[in-house]
Design a protein around this motif. Structure first.
Motif, PDB file in Angstrom:
ATOM      1  N   THR A  60       0.830  -1.212   0.000  1.00 45.78           N
ATOM      2  CA  THR A  60       0.000   0.000   0.000  1.00 45.78           C
ATOM      3  C   THR A  60       0.862   1.258   0.000  1.00 45.78           C
ATOM      4  O   THR A  60       0.493   2.260  -0.605  1.00 45.78           O
ATOM      5  CB  THR A  60      -0.982  -0.007   1.184  1.00 45.78           C
ATOM      6  OG1 THR A  60      -0.287  -0.316   2.403  1.00 45.78           O
ATOM      7  CG2 THR A  60      -2.069  -1.045   0.971  1.00 45.78           C
ATOM      8  N   ILE A  61       2.021   1.216   0.640  1.00 44.61           N
ATOM      9  CA  ILE A  61       2.950   2.345   0.526  1.00 44.61           C
ATOM     10  C   ILE A  61       3.372   2.530  -0.928  1.00 44.61           C
ATOM     11  O   ILE A  61       3.345   3.648  -1.459  1.00 44.61           O
ATOM     12  CB  ILE A  61       4.180   2.132   1.431  1.00 44.61           C
ATOM     13  CG1 ILE A  61       3.811   2.319   2.904  1.00 44.61           C
ATOM     14  CG2 ILE A  61       5.319   3.086   1.033  1.00 44.61           C
ATOM     15  CD1 ILE A  61       4.937   1.998   3.871  1.00 44.61           C
ATOM     16  N   GLU A  64       0.525   4.050  -2.984  1.00 48.46           N
ATOM     17  CA  GLU A  64       0.322   5.468  -2.675  1.00 48.46           C
ATOM     18  C   GLU A  64       1.461   6.319  -3.230  1.00 48.46           C
ATOM     19  O   GLU A  64       1.239   7.448  -3.685  1.00 48.46           O
ATOM     20  CB  GLU A  64       0.167   5.665  -1.165  1.00 48.46           C
ATOM     21  CG  GLU A  64      -1.122   5.087  -0.591  1.00 48.46           C
ATOM     22  CD  GLU A  64      -2.370   5.733  -1.170  1.00 48.46           C
ATOM     23  OE1 GLU A  64      -2.357   6.956  -1.446  1.00 48.46           O
ATOM     24  OE2 GLU A  64      -3.377   5.015  -1.355  1.00 48.46           O
ATOM     25  N   GLU A  65       2.666   5.802  -3.212  1.00 51.73           N
ATOM     26  CA  GLU A  65       3.800   6.530  -3.803  1.00 51.73           C
ATOM     27  C   GLU A  65       3.593   6.703  -5.311  1.00 51.73           C
ATOM     28  O   GLU A  65       3.827   7.784  -5.864  1.00 51.73           O
ATOM     29  CB  GLU A  65       5.108   5.770  -3.546  1.00 51.73           C
ATOM     30  CG  GLU A  65       5.535   5.665  -2.093  1.00 51.73           C
ATOM     31  CD  GLU A  65       6.205   6.925  -1.562  1.00 51.73           C
ATOM     32  OE1 GLU A  65       6.261   7.933  -2.292  1.00 51.73           O
ATOM     33  OE2 GLU A  65       6.677   6.896  -0.404  1.00 51.73           O
ATOM     34  N   ALA A  68       0.947   9.285  -6.007  1.00 52.30           N
ATOM     35  CA  ALA A  68       1.444  10.638  -5.734  1.00 52.30           C
ATOM     36  C   ALA A  68       2.303  11.166  -6.879  1.00 52.30           C
ATOM     37  O   ALA A  68       2.393  12.384  -7.087  1.00 52.30           O
ATOM     38  CB  ALA A  68       2.236  10.650  -4.434  1.00 52.30           C
ATOM     39  N   ARG A 250       6.975  10.800   5.266  1.00 52.96           N
ATOM     40  CA  ARG A 250       6.394  10.883   3.925  1.00 52.96           C
ATOM     41  C   ARG A 250       4.871  10.709   4.037  1.00 52.96           C
ATOM     42  O   ARG A 250       4.394   9.689   4.579  1.00 52.96           O
ATOM     43  CB  ARG A 250       6.975   9.798   3.013  1.00 52.96           C
ATOM     44  CG  ARG A 250       8.469   9.917   2.784  1.00 52.96           C
ATOM     45  CD  ARG A 250       8.995   8.760   1.954  1.00 52.96           C
ATOM     46  NE  ARG A 250       8.564   8.835   0.560  1.00 52.96           N
ATOM     47  CZ  ARG A 250       9.248   9.411  -0.409  1.00 52.96           C
ATOM     48  NH1 ARG A 250      10.405  10.002  -0.136  1.00 52.96           N
ATOM     49  NH2 ARG A 250       8.799   9.414  -1.653  1.00 52.96           N
ATOM     50  N   THR A 252       2.820   9.785   1.867  1.00 55.76           N
ATOM     51  CA  THR A 252       2.443   8.554   1.179  1.00 55.76           C
ATOM     52  C   THR A 252       2.602   7.345   2.096  1.00 55.76           C
ATOM     53  O   THR A 252       1.795   6.410   2.053  1.00 55.76           O
ATOM     54  CB  THR A 252       3.328   8.373  -0.058  1.00 55.76           C
ATOM     55  OG1 THR A 252       4.693   8.678   0.300  1.00 55.76           O
ATOM     56  CG2 THR A 252       2.902   9.293  -1.182  1.00 55.76           C
ATOM     57  N   ARG A 255      -0.243   7.365   4.623  1.00 56.00           N
ATOM     58  CA  ARG A 255      -1.481   6.864   4.018  1.00 56.00           C
ATOM     59  C   ARG A 255      -1.413   5.357   3.826  1.00 56.00           C
ATOM     60  O   ARG A 255      -2.365   4.631   4.142  1.00 56.00           O
ATOM     61  CB  ARG A 255      -1.741   7.562   2.672  1.00 56.00           C
ATOM     62  CG  ARG A 255      -2.155   9.011   2.795  1.00 56.00           C
ATOM     63  CD  ARG A 255      -2.793   9.509   1.510  1.00 56.00           C
ATOM     64  NE  ARG A 255      -1.878   9.494   0.385  1.00 56.00           N
ATOM     65  CZ  ARG A 255      -1.029  10.478   0.072  1.00 56.00           C
ATOM     66  NH1 ARG A 255      -0.952  11.562   0.843  1.00 56.00           N
ATOM     67  NH2 ARG A 255      -0.248  10.392  -0.988  1.00 56.00           N
ATOM     68  N   GLY A 256      -0.299   4.895   3.296  1.00 60.80           N
ATOM     69  CA  GLY A 256      -0.162   3.461   3.063  1.00 60.80           C
ATOM     70  C   GLY A 256      -0.297   2.642   4.332  1.00 60.80           C
ATOM     71  O   GLY A 256      -0.861   1.545   4.325  1.00 60.80           O
ATOM     72  N   ALA A 276      -9.253   7.769  -3.383  1.00 60.34           N
ATOM     73  CA  ALA A 276      -8.360   8.625  -2.594  1.00 60.34           C
ATOM     74  C   ALA A 276      -9.114   9.392  -1.515  1.00 60.34           C
ATOM     75  O   ALA A 276      -8.576   9.671  -0.437  1.00 60.34           O
ATOM     76  CB  ALA A 276      -7.624   9.594  -3.512  1.00 60.34           C
TER      77      ALA A 276
END
Length: 291
Positions: A60-61, A64-65, A68, A250, A252, A255-256, A276
């Motif tokens: 998930t990181i 999300e990266e 972004a 970070r 991202t 969020r992840g 999102a």
């Protein structure tokens, strides 16, 4: 600590009792599905079936990266798989991952769905697919892949070894805890020495190697794993602490870390992610208030 009684292994091991402490109900010596259950499918190109454990958080990181950076093809639906309830043994999940472990990814962006399982494999697949977080220079790429595979080989000693015997086993076994604590501290020293030389594991740039290692070892030094920070004296690994905090900052990563999370502050839990905007509207605290 107390040791378990002396044990003499039989000539042939047989499965005749529950084993595995907290996870005894889902441990078994055979593979394959235990029940029929289709997996849900959302509207995005990527379908992730996971849980917010360190292995799940890696993916998930990464997603999300990628989002972004503007990669619309990295849009994903993250479906919660409750491993404590045995959902990883449903027929649909086993079709995506015959090893019945999270995370599992189904890429539906092409004419035929592609399954990808094992967290390191998913990171590498996404890095190649989108051309991000995997160095192009041969030497740096090799360094990145070495640290990625270091994590895949090392983390079982942290999780299934140290974490199990320190936090989850039904009895405290001094030999087992000492054995795996020694190995985890050796691994932290490996990381600390490397991170004394470089900003990130592959060098100057943040890569999939960091995304793989951080949820396990970054989480450990930040006090999120097994309640073992003091026991392992994690504060002595200053370079790992610096790296862990840098990555944690970070947005991202934050969020992840929320996606498919089922523990901790309800405001940090986004049990399923389909858009999102869910980070603002569908965290667990908001859902509980609405109900």
């Amino acid at each position: 600590m107390t040791d378990t009684p002396d044990y003499t292994p039989p000539k042939v091991w047989t499965w005749n009792k529950a084993n595995g402490g907290q996870f005894a109900s889902i441990n078994r010596p055979i593979a394959g599905p235990t029940h029929e259950k289709e997996l849900p499918v959302g509207r995005h190109p990527l379908q992730l079936y996971s849980l917010g454990t360190p292995n799940g958080v890696k993916v998930t990181i990464m997603l999300e990266e990628l989002l972004a950076l503007g990669h619309k093809g990295a849009e994903y639906d993250a479906w919660l798989i409750k491993i404590g309830d045995g959902e990883q043994f449903g027929s649909g999940f086993v079709d995506v991952n015959p090893n019945s472990k999270i995370p599992a990814l189904l890429d539906r962006s092409g004419p035929k769905p592609i399954r990808v399982f094992e967290s390191g494999s998913i990171l590498f697949y996404l890095a190649e697919k989108f051309g991000e977080f995997l160095p192009k220079d041969t030497a740096t790429r090799a360094e990145c892949m070495s640290w990625l595979f270091w994590q895949m080989g090392s983390a079982p000693y942290l999780g299934g070894g140290f974490g199990h015997f320190y936090a989850y086993a039904p009895t405290k076994n001094e030999y087992a805890i000492d054995r795996f604590a020694m190995e985890v501290k050796r691994q932290l020293d490996v990381l600390d020495r490397r991170l004394a030389e470089v900003t990130y594991l592959a060098g100057n740039d943040y890569t999939i190697a960091d995304m793989a290692v951080w949820p396990w070892y970054g989480g450990l030094v930040k006090g999120w794993q097994y309640g073992a920070g003091e026991f392992l004296d994690v504060q002595s690994y200053e370079n790992v602490l610096r790296w862990a905090e840098t990555i944690f900052q970070r947005p991202t990563v934050q969020r992840g870390r929320m996606v498919n999370r089922t523990s901790g502050d309800p405001s940090t839990q986004l049990r399923e992610r389909h858009d999102a905007s869910d980070f603002e509207t569908r965290t667990q605290d908001k859902l509980e208030t609405a109900s």
